[in-house]
Design an enzyme around this catalytic site. Structure first.
Site, short mmCIF file in Angstrom:
data_model
loop_
_atom_site.label_atom_id
_atom_site.label_comp_id
_atom_site.label_asym_id
_atom_site.label_seq_id
_atom_site.Cartn_x
_atom_site.Cartn_y
_atom_site.Cartn_z
N GLU A 25 1.15 -0.95 -0.15
CA GLU A 25 0.27 0.18 -0.09
C GLU A 25 0.74 1.08 -0.18
O GLU A 25 1.77 1.68 1.08
CB GLU A 25 -0.91 -0.31 1.26
N LYS A 83 -10.94 -2.71 8.76
CA LYS A 83 -9.07 -1.94 8.70
C LYS A 83 -9.68 -1.27 10.36
O LYS A 83 -10.22 -0.06 10.81
CB LYS A 83 -8.54 -1.21 8.39
#
Length: 212
Positions: free
Chosen positions: A42, A130
């Site tokens: 990411e 998340k």
């Protein structure tokens, strides 16, 4: 319920968060992380020229799950798609972002902190949740929220998490971890990042038996 793309089966439930990554070092750092056994990468959008780095990583690492973090708008989602990224991570849950991600069949991991946010993310089709910042909730807080969520929801922990925390969070039902400053900080050498990535992979295998 509609859903964005399902979270893929990875060798390890680890996402390398390369905040501050520069395009000129993206491929070398990404390759080091991938070679160490971390298949998801990411690049947060508050990094320098993040879409350039993402495009380079997508081209260099076709087998990796590459994407962006800190994705806040539908326009960001479109730009991520144009760069070839498939993973969308955000610090919050936003309906417009999720809707656009669904049109591009992206893997999504929106940030949640409360049961209200978690159920909203599920309703909007999140691939995984998340919990952020995980270090504030702790394993106990995540476990309490996890208890009321559907059993098949994939749970991630991000924010103040390192390889030392895997076993504790595992007991709370967490199976995906986003590793940021414990793995990469701007200015680190490729060798240092590689060593930290290998340590994280070894710790994952010790905690989870090598199974995602």
């Amino acid at each position: 319920m509609t859903q964005t793309a399902p979270f893929p089966k990875l060798k390890r439930g680890l996402v390398a968060i390369l905040r501050g990554l520069k395009p000129g070092e993206a491929v070398a750092i990404g390759q080091a992380v991938f070679d160490a056994g971390i298949e998801a990468i990411e690049v947060p959008l508050n990094s320098p020229d993040p879409f350039v780095s993402i495009a380079s990583l997508v081209e260099a690492l076709p087998k990796a799950l590459v994407g962006a973090g800190t994705v806040l708008t539908a326009a960001d989602v479109d730009a991520l798609h144009e760069a070839g990224g498939r993973l969308l991570v955000s610090p919050n849950i936003d309906a417009a972002v999720m809707d656009r991600a669904m049109t591009h069949n992206m893997v999504t991991m929106p940030g949640v902190f409360t049961p209200t946010e978690a159920f909203l993310a599920i309703r909007l089709g999140a691939s995984a949740l998340k919990f952020f910042p995980a270090s504030v909730l702790g394993a106990g807080g995540i476990a309490a929220v996890r208890a009321v969520l559907p059993a098949d929801v994939l749970i991630g922990a991000v924010g103040g998490v390192s390889e030392k925390d895997f076993a504790g969070y595992k007991s709370a039902g967490v199976s995906v971890f986003g590793l940021g400053s414990s793995l990469f900080k701007p200015g680190m050498s490729v060798e240092e990042v590689a060593a930290r990535a290998r340590a994280a992979a070894i710790a994952w295998d010790a905690a989870f038996g090598g199974e995602a």
